[in-house]
Structure formats: C-alpha cells, structure tokens
Design an enzyme around this catalytic site. Structure first.
Site, PDB file in Angstrom:
ATOM      1  N   ASP A 145     -15.846  97.771 108.992  1.00  0.00           N
ATOM      2  CA  ASP A 145     -15.098  96.726 108.299  1.00  0.00           C
ATOM      3  C   ASP A 145     -16.023  95.596 107.839  1.00  0.00           C
ATOM      4  OD1 ASP A 145     -12.381  96.513 107.429  1.00  0.00           O
ATOM      5  OD2 ASP A 145     -12.220  94.667 108.582  1.00  0.00           O
ATOM      6  N   GLU A 151     -15.633  84.756 107.767  1.00  0.00           N
ATOM      7  CA  GLU A 151     -15.301  86.094 108.263  1.00  0.00           C
ATOM      8  C   GLU A 151     -16.569  86.905 108.541  1.00  0.00           C
ATOM      9  OE1 GLU A 151     -11.639  87.507 106.608  1.00  0.00           O
ATOM     10  OE2 GLU A 151     -12.518  89.492 106.376  1.00  0.00           O
ATOM     11  N   GLU A 192      -4.846  92.399 101.571  1.00  0.00           N
ATOM     12  CA  GLU A 192      -4.681  91.326 102.559  1.00  0.00           C
ATOM     13  C   GLU A 192      -3.391  91.500 103.363  1.00  0.00           C
ATOM     14  OE1 GLU A 192      -7.412  90.065 102.912  1.00  0.00           O
ATOM     15  OE2 GLU A 192      -7.808  88.273 101.706  1.00  0.00           O
ATOM     16  N   GLU A 229      -6.269 102.645 103.064  1.00  0.00           N
ATOM     17  CA  GLU A 229      -6.160 101.998 104.379  1.00  0.00           C
ATOM     18  C   GLU A 229      -5.939 103.046 105.474  1.00  0.00           C
ATOM     19  OE1 GLU A 229      -6.483  98.880 105.548  1.00  0.00           O
ATOM     20  OE2 GLU A 229      -6.969  97.980 103.624  1.00  0.00           O
TER      21      GLU A 229
HETATM   22  C1  LIG Z   1     -10.183  97.937 105.375  1.00  0.00           C
HETATM   23  C2  LIG Z   1      -9.757  96.513 105.279  1.00  0.00           C
HETATM   24  N1  LIG Z   1      -8.625  96.197 104.648  1.00  0.00           N
HETATM   25  C3  LIG Z   1      -8.240  94.893 104.540  1.00  0.00           C
HETATM   26  C4  LIG Z   1      -9.002  93.882 105.073  1.00  0.00           C
HETATM   27  C5  LIG Z   1      -8.539  92.453 104.971  1.00  0.00           C
HETATM   28  N2  LIG Z   1      -9.236  91.731 103.962  1.00  0.00           N
HETATM   29  C6  LIG Z   1     -10.348  91.006 104.206  1.00  0.00           C
HETATM   30  O1  LIG Z   1     -10.832  90.818 105.267  1.00  0.00           O
HETATM   31  C7  LIG Z   1     -10.184  94.252 105.732  1.00  0.00           C
HETATM   32  N3  LIG Z   1     -10.989  93.351 106.316  1.00  0.00           N
HETATM   33  N4  LIG Z   1     -10.524  95.578 105.830  1.00  0.00           N
END
Ligand SMILES: Cc1ncc(CNC=O)c(N)n1
Length: 230
Positions: free
Chosen positions: A55, A97, A149, A219
């Site tokens: 991530d 982040e 998000e 996702e």
């Molecule tokens: C795979 C994935 N999807 C959504 C997010 C959330 N957006 C930013 O942080 C994230 N971090 N990772």
C-alpha cells in the site's frame, strides 16, 4: 429510463444510484475476507505486513494521480475554487500518509526500499496512470478518486465499530482511513461527483460508472494479493 433520470426522480445523487446498482461489488471490496479477519482479530500478520508494504507503493503512485485530478478541476470544473480546495486537502494529507507508512514499516520491521510491487498492485498503479491522461474527463477521474477513498473509509470504519475485535496494533491503521474526518472528506468528494454528474453526458456517465466498477475489482484483487501471501 436513463439512470440519470432515475437519480433525478428519486432526488438521490448519481453515486447513490451506482452504489445501489453495484451493491454486491461494493460489499465485495469493503467486506473482503482479509478485512473480516482484521475485524474478528484473526488477521494473519504476514498478510498485514504485505498489505502495508504494497500500500505504501500504491500511495506513492496515488499522489501524482490526485495531482492530475487537481489539474482537471482547474480546467474543467464548473466550481473549480471549491473543488480545488477539497482535492488539495486530499493531496496535502498524502505527505503525512507517506511518513506514517515509513514509521509503521519501522515498527513492523519491514524494509520498504526492498519492496517491489506485486502484479495486482502494478495493475492498480497502471490504472491510475491511464486516468492521468488529459483525454480522461474530469468526472471520470473524479469518480475513481471518490471510489478509491470511499472504499477504504467504508472498509476500515467497519473494523472499528462496536463489537469488532480488531487487534490493538492494527487499530491505528484502521483509524487512519476509518475516522470521521476522513468520512467527511469522502462525502465532499461524493458531492463533487454528484454535482458534475448532473451536467455530464450519457457517455461520460457510462465511463464513470465503468471506472467505479474497475476500482471495486482492483480493490478486491489488492486484498487477494495480500491475503494469499502467507
Ligand atoms: C489500495 C488502496 N486503496 C485505497 C487507498 C486509500 N487512498 C489513499 O490512501 C489506499 N491507500 N490503498
């Protein structure tokens, strides 16, 4: 009847119409077995570490994508002052982040510099790169942004609800995207998509809907990738 008319008739936004239509896909992304294992406390920490490292790479690619949405807002939005404010807030929080990922990786003993993206991540990053193209319309990119998000907010806030057994050491991660402030920010993004959709052509709406569906698939594949890496 066109979906746009359905949304207008029911006085609900386009995003709500899409989410009702694609409810199962949305649940698939936000209630993935990996998320269920966080919530019930059975999470395999090797999977969690894989998620963390992957991530981090995703978020590094997410920044340039958000910047491209900002550029499109400047050129294409009918309320660019408002939209730029909302999108900039998202942009600014990414710096924090990334620092958080580094700190968290230290805590878990993960070397981020030795992490290479796995296939599902490469696919997701490639998808973001395609959306950066200037031929991609604002509403289409904005829909992806909102969906990306929102999926995280829905997923992680669920892990913090009463009755969840999320392990202490994972709670901070869940709070990062599951907190109320992040939820309000997702709502602001959703309001932008709804507003833009009222003026969008049918073709633009179709493209935006397809992008939403693709985000939901990506996702699920992202979680599958971490879950499988035990
Ligand atoms: C795979 C994935 N999807 C959504 C997010 C959330 N957006 C930013 O942080 C994230 N971090 N990772």
């Amino acid at each position: 009847m066109q979906e746009k008319e359905v949304a207008e008739e029911k006085k609900i936004g386009m995003t709500e119409t899409w989410l009702r239509k694609h409810r199962l896909q949305f649940i698939g992304a936000t209630r993935h077995p990996m998320l269920k294992s966080i919530r019930d406390g059975t999470i395999n920490l090797a999977s969690f570490k894989t998620w963390l490292a992957q991530d981090y790479l995703f978020v590094r690619a997410f920044g340039p994508f958000v910047a491209s949405v900002l550029t499109k807002a400047r050129k294409e939005s009918d309320d660019s002052a408002h939209d730029i404010e909302v999108i900039s807030r998202g942009m600014a929080s990414l710096e924090d982040e990334i620092l958080w990922f580094k700190k968290e990786a230290d805590k878990w003993g993960i070397s981020l510099s030795n992490t290479v993206p796995q296939q599902a991540n490469t696919n997701y990053i490639g998808f973001l790169e395609n959306l950066r193209n200037e031929n991609v319309e604002y509403i289409v990119a904005m829909t992806a942004f909102w969906a990306i998000e929102t999926v995280y907010h829905e997923s992680f806030s669920h892990c913090l609800e009463e009755g969840s057994k999320t392990p202490e050491e994972v709670k901070e991660t869940c709070a990062r995207w599951g907190n109320e402030g992040f939820g309000q920010y997702c709502q602001s993004l959703q309001n932008i998509v709804n507003r833009c959709s009222q003026k969008a052509s049918d073709d633009e709406l179709k493209q935006a809907e397809l992008v939403l569906l693709r985000v939901l698939e990506l996702e699920v594949e992202f979680w599958n990738m971490c879950y499988a890496s035990v």
